[in-house]
Scaffold this active site. Structure first.
Site, short mmCIF file in Angstrom:
data_model
loop_
_atom_site.label_atom_id
_atom_site.label_comp_id
_atom_site.label_asym_id
_atom_site.label_seq_id
_atom_site.Cartn_x
_atom_site.Cartn_y
_atom_site.Cartn_z
N TRP A 155 0.82 -1.22 0.00
CA TRP A 155 0.00 0.00 0.00
C TRP A 155 0.85 1.27 0.00
CZ3 TRP A 155 -4.88 2.09 0.25
CH2 TRP A 155 -4.98 3.35 0.82
N PHE B 91 3.86 8.32 10.46
CA PHE B 91 2.91 9.04 9.62
C PHE B 91 3.64 10.12 8.80
CE2 PHE B 91 -1.67 8.47 11.46
CZ PHE B 91 -1.56 7.10 11.31
N SER B 92 2.86 10.91 8.08
CA SER B 92 3.43 11.84 7.09
C SER B 92 4.28 12.95 7.70
CB SER B 92 2.29 12.46 6.29
OG SER B 92 1.74 11.47 5.48
N GLU C 35 -5.17 18.18 6.88
CA GLU C 35 -4.00 17.29 6.92
C GLU C 35 -2.92 17.82 5.97
OE1 GLU C 35 -5.93 12.98 7.86
OE2 GLU C 35 -5.99 13.52 5.77
N ASN D 72 0.14 5.68 0.54
CA ASN D 72 -0.64 6.92 0.47
C ASN D 72 0.32 8.10 0.39
OD1 ASN D 72 -0.89 5.86 3.40
ND2 ASN D 72 -1.60 7.91 3.75
N ASP D 73 0.13 9.14 1.17
CA ASP D 73 0.80 10.43 0.96
C ASP D 73 2.28 10.38 0.54
OD1 ASP D 73 -1.47 10.57 2.48
OD2 ASP D 73 -0.58 11.67 4.12
N GLN E 26 4.09 7.17 2.41
CA GLN E 26 3.41 6.33 3.40
C GLN E 26 3.28 4.93 2.81
OE1 GLN E 26 1.53 7.54 6.75
NE2 GLN E 26 3.65 8.04 6.36
N ARG F 213 -0.70 16.38 13.45
CA ARG F 213 0.21 15.60 12.60
C ARG F 213 0.71 16.32 11.35
NH1 ARG F 213 -4.82 12.80 12.31
NH2 ARG F 213 -5.86 13.02 10.29
N ASP F 214 1.55 15.60 10.62
CA ASP F 214 2.04 15.93 9.29
C ASP F 214 2.92 17.18 9.26
OD1 ASP F 214 0.36 13.81 8.78
OD2 ASP F 214 -1.22 15.01 7.83
C1 FRU Z 1 -3.40 11.84 4.97
C2 FRU Z 1 -3.08 11.11 6.26
C3 FRU Z 1 -2.16 11.94 7.11
C4 FRU Z 1 -1.46 10.91 7.94
C5 FRU Z 1 -1.33 9.76 6.98
C6 FRU Z 1 -1.40 8.41 7.62
O1 FRU Z 1 -3.75 11.02 3.91
O2 FRU Z 1 -4.27 10.79 6.94
O3 FRU Z 1 -2.79 12.94 7.84
O4 FRU Z 1 -0.23 11.34 8.42
O5 FRU Z 1 -2.37 9.90 6.04
O6 FRU Z 1 -1.08 7.42 6.72
#
Ligand code: FRU
Length: 604
Positions: free
Chosen positions: A150, A209-210, A322, A152-153, A169, A270-271
């Protein structure tokens, strides 16, 4: 040593293999002396002891299964833990657990929440190989996607010594969200990527996380001049901010011993995006906190002071904020520069779920002031453009952005298995002004021109005729760019369909009266995996009789850029075969397609 039940399973498998008449010798020998021992302890708990040195334990995954909890143990210490959807009834694919780096230690695994009768006990295996060659028809050709698992960001993007670094991610233990690591890839041209495995892995503070990276040229943090410093959220029940540094240009990171560096009583915290603010000679960190952004400053990247908060009464608030970014951009046609605060939002996007909004204004090192609080601005008008952030330290002052090309509404359900999700094409950001309002202009990065194949065709186009793109390109891979200019005479609607022989199509059209551009993917192919997927997305366009459009089509996405990037629209599509035909139409009058070029796109 072998458990009785496993022994009979082994015999059964050996016999099956024997009956099928395949490589009997290999299987028999492996089965009689398995390199690991499985001990079931009842109540879904088991221990697996590894008795042979191999690089990977390959775990069978069934995506419909619940997550089992695994603890990896070296001698008697837990060295890693992960959640894996272990196969109970069938195997969708395998994921690797890296066993290297524990020389002279005895490795074992403690499994929890997995029944003794589950298929995984028969199917897991030790191996020196894990095959990442592509098995997916929807895997993009020129967009970044993870080798497996998988994604994501995009995270921690930085440029140094001619190399673009991209972290992301990553779940290395399945193609659904979980076990967040920072995966790592590099490129010298933003289109050809090399995979490097995971750079930052979960620890006692949580999963990773991000966040972002900076290049600490002046050694403000004391890790060394030129150290690359990563900021990320350590996520467990609570979210805290941590840092790690790399002294080998991002290849390996060492976590800062005094993590976390920033905490809060807020749940959504976060982030971290860190930038250098030249005027105040300070580092700035922007954090997403609930539905606000918090802005901190620091001289040494380790201790941070809260300067201000931004968000109340500003922009869209349909969900949490985010993945922020903060950057200064030139305003086209002027000597001016303005600050842009990028704010990804989920849910609450214009067509449901995730989207990227931004604010334009001033920033003095302490406070961001939005110059037009009454206007909500979107960076992209499709459904699949999220978590957009820019490269740190990019060359020639460029602001190069990358988005995750999916939407939390259905990201876990899209029809791929070996991997899930890709990024958008890289985009250069700048500002333009229209009717007194300043907007972000999103231009496909010039590096994308390199993907164009020489065999591309320019055509004189007629409306109301169908053209076969395969024939024009002498290629049927379905990865191409179309660049066109349309001049309206007196039509109300001008549009076209991209379609295939299965009747699957994506329709795009300009409504001249309403000044909109629409993309309709309701009949685009596989759409039934989520009720939120079949969608029609609409962007506002400026008036005028000339419309310029660039379309980037890859195996499972379409990105449209209108009038040199004055609007962008990114949508996923899953056609059962490539869209290889196009036909134009005009309603209520006529128009001319004054130029039309289709380029085959591919990596060299
Ligand atoms: C955005 C998010 C971030 C977080 C990450 C977790 O897509 O929700 O806020 O850090 O994905 O995977």
């Amino acid at each position: 040593m072998i458990h009785l039940k496993d022994f009979w399973r082994t015999i059964r498998r050996t016999l099956t293999v024997f009956i099928l008449g395949t490589t009997v010798a290999v299987f028999t020998c492996q089965a009689i002396n398995p390199p690991f021992v499985i001990k079931h302890l009842g109540d879904g708990q088991s221990i697996v002891q590894i008795d042979e040195q191999k690089k990977f334990l390959l775990l069978p995954v069934e995506e419909a299964s619940p997550e089992a909890k695994l603890y990896m143990i070296a001698d008697n210490d837990v060295v890693r833990s992960m959640n894996v959807r272990l196969a109970v009834n069938k195997v969708d694919y395998f994921v690797p657990v890296d066993l290297t780096g524990f020389d002279n230690k005895h490795l074992s695994f403690n499994f929890q929440l997995i029944p003794d009768s589950a298929l995984c006990w028969e199917e897991m295996k030790l191996s020196d190989e894990f095959d990442v060659s592509n098995r997916e028809k929807y895997r993009p050709v020129y967009h970044f996607s993870p080798a497996y698992g998988w994604m994501n960001d995009p995270n921690g993007m930085f440029y140094k010594d001619g190399v673009y670094h991209l972290f992301y991610q990553h779940n290395p233990y399945g193609s659904m969200w979980g076990n967040m690591h920072w995966g790592h890839a590099t490129s010298t041209d933003l289109v050809t990527w090399e995979h490097h495995g995971d750079a930052i892995s979960p620890d006692a503070l949580g999963t990773i996380f991000s966040g972002s990276c900076v290049v600490d040229k002046d050694n403000t943090a004391g890790f060394g001049a030129g150290a690359v410093i990563a900021f990320y959220t350590s996520a467990s029940d609570r979210q805290v901010q941590s840092m790690a540094y790399s002294l080998d240009n991002g290849k390996t990171f060492k976590k800062y011993a005094r993590n976390p560096i920033l905490t809060s009583t807020q749940r959504d915290f976060r982030d971290p995006k860190v930038i250098w603010h030249e005027d105040t000679k300070k580092w700035i960190m922007v954090l997403a906190v609930g539905q606000e952004m918090e802005i901190y400053s620091s001289a040494d990247l380790k201790s941070w002071t809260l300067e201000s908060k931004f968000g109340e009464g500003q922009g869209a608030h349909g969900g949490v904020w985010e993945c922020p970014d903060l950057l200064e951009l030139p305003v086209e046609g002027t000597e001016l520069k303005k600050w842009v605060l990028v704010c990804n939002l989920n849910p609450g996007g214009p067509f449901g779920g995730s989207a990227t909004q931004y604010f334009v204004g001033t920033f003095d090192g302490k406070r961001f002031v939005n110059e037009s609080p009454a206007v909500t601005k979107w960076m992209d008008w499709g459904k699949d453009h999220y978590a957009t952030v820019t490269w740190s330290n990019a060359p020639a002052g460029r602001a190069i952005a990358l988005a995750w090309m999916s939407n939390w509404q259905y990201a876990n359900d899209v029809p791929t298995r070996q991997y899930r999700s890709a990024n958008s094409v890289p985009r250069d950001l700048s500002l333009y002004t229209s009717e007194g309002e300043t907007y972000v202009k999103v231009t496909p990065s010039p590096e994308l021109l390199k993907l164009r194949d020489k065999g591309s065709k320019k055509r004189a186009f007629k409306v109301d005729r169908t053209y076969n793109l395969d024939k024009l390109l002498n290629d049927n891979s379905g990865t191409y760019e179309i660049e066109m200019t349309i001049k309206n005479k007196d039509a109300d609607v001008i549009g076209f369909q991209l379609f295939n022989s299965k009747g699957e199509e994506v329709e795009m059209y300009y409504n001249l009266a309403e000044k909109t551009f629409t993309m309709d993917r309701t009949e685009s192919g596989e759409v039934s995996f989520s009720k939120d997927f079949p969608a029609v997305t609409v962007a506002p366009v400026e008036g005028g009789n000339e419309m310029k459009l660039r379309l980037f089509v890859d195996k499972s996405s379409i990105e449209a850029f209108g009038n040199d990037g004055r609007f962008a629209m990114t949508n996923l599509v899953f056609p059962s075969e490539p869209y290889n035909r196009i036909s134009f139409y005009a309603k209520g009058g006529s128009c001319n397609v004054t130029s039309f070029t289709v380029y085959k796109l591919g990596l060299k």
